[in-house]
Write a protein that holds these residues in place. Structure first.
Motif, PDB file in Angstrom:
ATOM      1  N   VAL A  58       0.691  -1.051  -0.165  1.00  0.00           N
ATOM      2  CA  VAL A  58       0.485  -0.003  -0.206  1.00  0.00           C
ATOM      3  C   VAL A  58       0.676   1.645  -0.070  1.00  0.00           C
ATOM      4  O   VAL A  58       1.866   1.290   1.240  1.00  0.00           O
ATOM      5  CB  VAL A  58      -1.055   0.056   1.330  1.00  0.00           C
ATOM      6  N   VAL A  59       0.859   1.940  -1.369  1.00  0.00           N
ATOM      7  CA  VAL A  59       1.186   3.228  -1.261  1.00  0.00           C
ATOM      8  C   VAL A  59       0.175   4.357  -0.284  1.00  0.00           C
ATOM      9  O   VAL A  59      -0.571   4.268  -1.507  1.00  0.00           O
ATOM     10  CB  VAL A  59       2.024   3.714  -2.585  1.00  0.00           C
ATOM     11  N   ILE A  60       0.695   5.284   0.499  1.00  0.00           N
ATOM     12  CA  ILE A  60       0.220   6.220   0.656  1.00  0.00           C
ATOM     13  C   ILE A  60       0.595   6.885  -0.146  1.00  0.00           C
ATOM     14  O   ILE A  60       1.887   8.032   0.293  1.00  0.00           O
ATOM     15  CB  ILE A  60      -0.260   6.767   2.506  1.00  0.00           C
ATOM     16  N   ASP A  61      -0.114   7.918  -0.888  1.00  0.00           N
ATOM     17  CA  ASP A  61       0.877   9.584  -1.500  1.00  0.00           C
ATOM     18  C   ASP A  61      -0.061  10.565  -0.180  1.00  0.00           C
ATOM     19  O   ASP A  61      -1.084  11.324  -1.057  1.00  0.00           O
ATOM     20  CB  ASP A  61      -0.060  10.006  -2.807  1.00  0.00           C
ATOM     21  N   MET A  62       1.175  11.566  -0.066  1.00  0.00           N
ATOM     22  CA  MET A  62       0.954  12.241   0.962  1.00  0.00           C
ATOM     23  C   MET A  62       0.947  13.927   0.456  1.00  0.00           C
ATOM     24  O   MET A  62       0.277  14.756   1.280  1.00  0.00           O
ATOM     25  CB  MET A  62       1.897  12.466   1.572  1.00  0.00           C
ATOM     26  N   ARG A  63       1.108  13.621  -0.561  1.00  0.00           N
ATOM     27  CA  ARG A  63       1.522  14.946  -1.284  1.00  0.00           C
ATOM     28  C   ARG A  63       0.665  16.938  -1.244  1.00  0.00           C
ATOM     29  O   ARG A  63       0.619  16.971  -1.559  1.00  0.00           O
ATOM     30  CB  ARG A  63       1.525  14.885  -3.053  1.00  0.00           C
ATOM     31  N   ALA A  64      -1.077  15.728  -0.996  1.00  0.00           N
ATOM     32  CA  ALA A  64      -2.177  16.725  -0.689  1.00  0.00           C
ATOM     33  C   ALA A  64      -2.597  16.867   0.769  1.00  0.00           C
ATOM     34  O   ALA A  64      -3.524  17.159   0.493  1.00  0.00           O
ATOM     35  CB  ALA A  64      -3.091  16.237  -1.851  1.00  0.00           C
ATOM     36  N   GLY A  88       3.124  -7.423   4.207  1.00  0.00           N
ATOM     37  CA  GLY A  88       2.222  -6.928   3.212  1.00  0.00           C
ATOM     38  C   GLY A  88       3.590  -5.181   3.564  1.00  0.00           C
ATOM     39  O   GLY A  88       4.562  -5.148   4.639  1.00  0.00           O
ATOM     40  N   ARG A  89       3.397  -4.508   2.514  1.00  0.00           N
ATOM     41  CA  ARG A  89       4.492  -3.323   2.551  1.00  0.00           C
ATOM     42  C   ARG A  89       3.512  -1.599   2.839  1.00  0.00           C
ATOM     43  O   ARG A  89       2.533  -1.967   2.357  1.00  0.00           O
ATOM     44  CB  ARG A  89       4.963  -3.121   1.746  1.00  0.00           C
ATOM     45  N   LEU A  90       4.060  -0.787   3.501  1.00  0.00           N
ATOM     46  CA  LEU A  90       3.767   0.227   3.581  1.00  0.00           C
ATOM     47  C   LEU A  90       4.774   1.349   3.470  1.00  0.00           C
ATOM     48  O   LEU A  90       5.286   1.444   3.496  1.00  0.00           O
ATOM     49  CB  LEU A  90       2.782   1.405   4.601  1.00  0.00           C
ATOM     50  N   SER A  91       4.209   2.150   2.383  1.00  0.00           N
ATOM     51  CA  SER A  91       5.004   3.556   2.049  1.00  0.00           C
ATOM     52  C   SER A  91       4.279   4.507   1.431  1.00  0.00           C
ATOM     53  O   SER A  91       2.911   5.248   0.996  1.00  0.00           O
ATOM     54  CB  SER A  91       5.668   3.214   0.853  1.00  0.00           C
ATOM     55  N   LEU A  92       4.683   6.030   1.613  1.00  0.00           N
ATOM     56  CA  LEU A  92       4.247   7.492   1.654  1.00  0.00           C
ATOM     57  C   LEU A  92       5.312   7.602   0.706  1.00  0.00           C
ATOM     58  O   LEU A  92       5.888   7.692   0.639  1.00  0.00           O
ATOM     59  CB  LEU A  92       5.038   7.883   3.168  1.00  0.00           C
ATOM     60  N   VAL A  93       4.392   8.465   0.102  1.00  0.00           N
ATOM     61  CA  VAL A  93       4.910   9.147  -0.697  1.00  0.00           C
ATOM     62  C   VAL A  93       4.785  10.643  -0.642  1.00  0.00           C
ATOM     63  O   VAL A  93       4.047  11.277   0.377  1.00  0.00           O
ATOM     64  CB  VAL A  93       4.135   9.777  -2.130  1.00  0.00           C
TER      65      VAL A  93
END
Length: 124
Positions: A58-64, A88-93
């Protein structure tokens, strides 16, 4: 459920403060919150995270994300624990300046994979 209702019975979500989009992208799920993550608004992000396979990336796109308090941090940490426990994995953008500052104060940036771009996070 209307735009102003929440699964959290203690805090109604104000629809114009947070919107959460989720979509698959190259074999991962990208969740993109837009707005403020705080006690009153985190329920849609929690719902989006809970709807995912815990063995996925899961990628959480934090740009907004314009603001995040400890409630948002708690959601990220709970998601990280759930995902990693099940493989699983968690990544932030690209957390914005104030949000990245909050993550750094509590050390979450050293625990979670933070990427400068969505492509980098998706391909990691």
């Amino acid at each position: 459920m209307s735009d102003t209702e929440s699964t959290n019975p203690h805090s109604p979500v104000i629809a114009d403060r947070l919107r959460v989009d989720a979509a698959p992208a190259d074999g991962v799920v990208v969740i993109a919150p837009h707005g403020e993550l705080d006690f009153d608004t985190v329920a849609p992000l929690v719902d989006a995270l809970n709807a995912q396979d815990p063995a996925s990336h899961v990628v959480i796109d934090m740009r907004a994300v314009t603001f995040m308090d400890s409630s948002g941090i708690n959601v990220l940490l709970a998601a990280y624990q759930t995902l990693t426990k099940k493989g699983g994995r968690l990544s932030l953008v690209a957390p914005s300046g104030p949000v990245l500052h909050t993550l750094r104060i509590v050390g979450v940036d050293t625990l979670l994979d933070c990427h400068s771009s969505l492509d980098s996070a998706v391909n990691s």
